[in-house]
Design an enzyme around this catalytic site. Sequence first.
Site, PDB file in Angstrom:
ATOM      1  N   ASP A   1       0.841  -1.193   0.000  1.00  0.00           N
ATOM      2  CA  ASP A   1       0.000   0.000   0.000  1.00  0.00           C
ATOM      3  C   ASP A   1       0.873   1.238   0.000  1.00  0.00           C
ATOM      4  OD1 ASP A   1       0.895   0.115   2.604  1.00  0.00           O
ATOM      5  OD2 ASP A   1      -1.075   0.451   3.488  1.00  0.00           O
TER       6      ASP A   1
ATOM      7  N   ASN B   1     -10.756  -3.776  -1.879  1.00  0.00           N
ATOM      8  CA  ASN B   1     -10.328  -2.841  -2.926  1.00  0.00           C
ATOM      9  C   ASN B   1     -11.383  -2.599  -3.997  1.00  0.00           C
ATOM     10  OD1 ASN B   1      -6.831  -3.886  -2.855  1.00  0.00           O
ATOM     11  ND2 ASN B   1      -7.863  -2.249  -1.736  1.00  0.00           N
TER      12      ASN B   1
END
Length: 206
Positions: free
Chosen positions: A14, A63
């Site tokens: 990330d 996501n």
Amino acid sequence: MGINIPQHIAIIMDGNRRWALERGLPALEGHRRVTDKILEPLIEHAAKRGVKFITFWAWSTENWKRDKHEVEGIMRLFKGTLRSRGNRLHEKGVQVRIIGDISKFDAQLRTLLTDLVEKTKHNTKITVIFALNYGGRDEIVRAMVKYFNAPQPPLKIRGGKGGVTEREFEQYLDTSGIPDPELIIRTGGEQRLSGFLLWQSEYSEL
């Protein structure tokens, strides 16, 4: 004094969007930088250092909630990376495995993934695991479903006496046959797992 090299390193990928936005770039460019500049050299470096397994959490079950255009762009990026890098990884002796529920991806992406897994299954230099549409709770729930749908689950064999053991249950996880990670790295800086490898991270260093 020798350096203790982890057998398995797992990476929560990330911070890519923040990297791009800090530089005035579209969010997708942060993801593209990872696939084009970082992924392959990092795998090669890990293999040279003696790491046997490296896991990348590339797409979580959460996501899908992102902006539609970003999701579509990342899916195109996945496909392009598999086409351009898949054979290179194979030629370098990399075995590719997938964890997560890839049934949510479109047929073209699923085919690219399963073909690469099949092509590289006998390679031994390093095993690279991509966690795609992966969530730790989701993995445990799917493992439970597989366990109870098995022709002869251990619990049924023993008539419920003693219950299932950890070793038996682990066979139904996505990571069956893969050692637990000794080290988990989160590249964005947050100090939380966010559901990553919940079962497998019991003794991992963060």
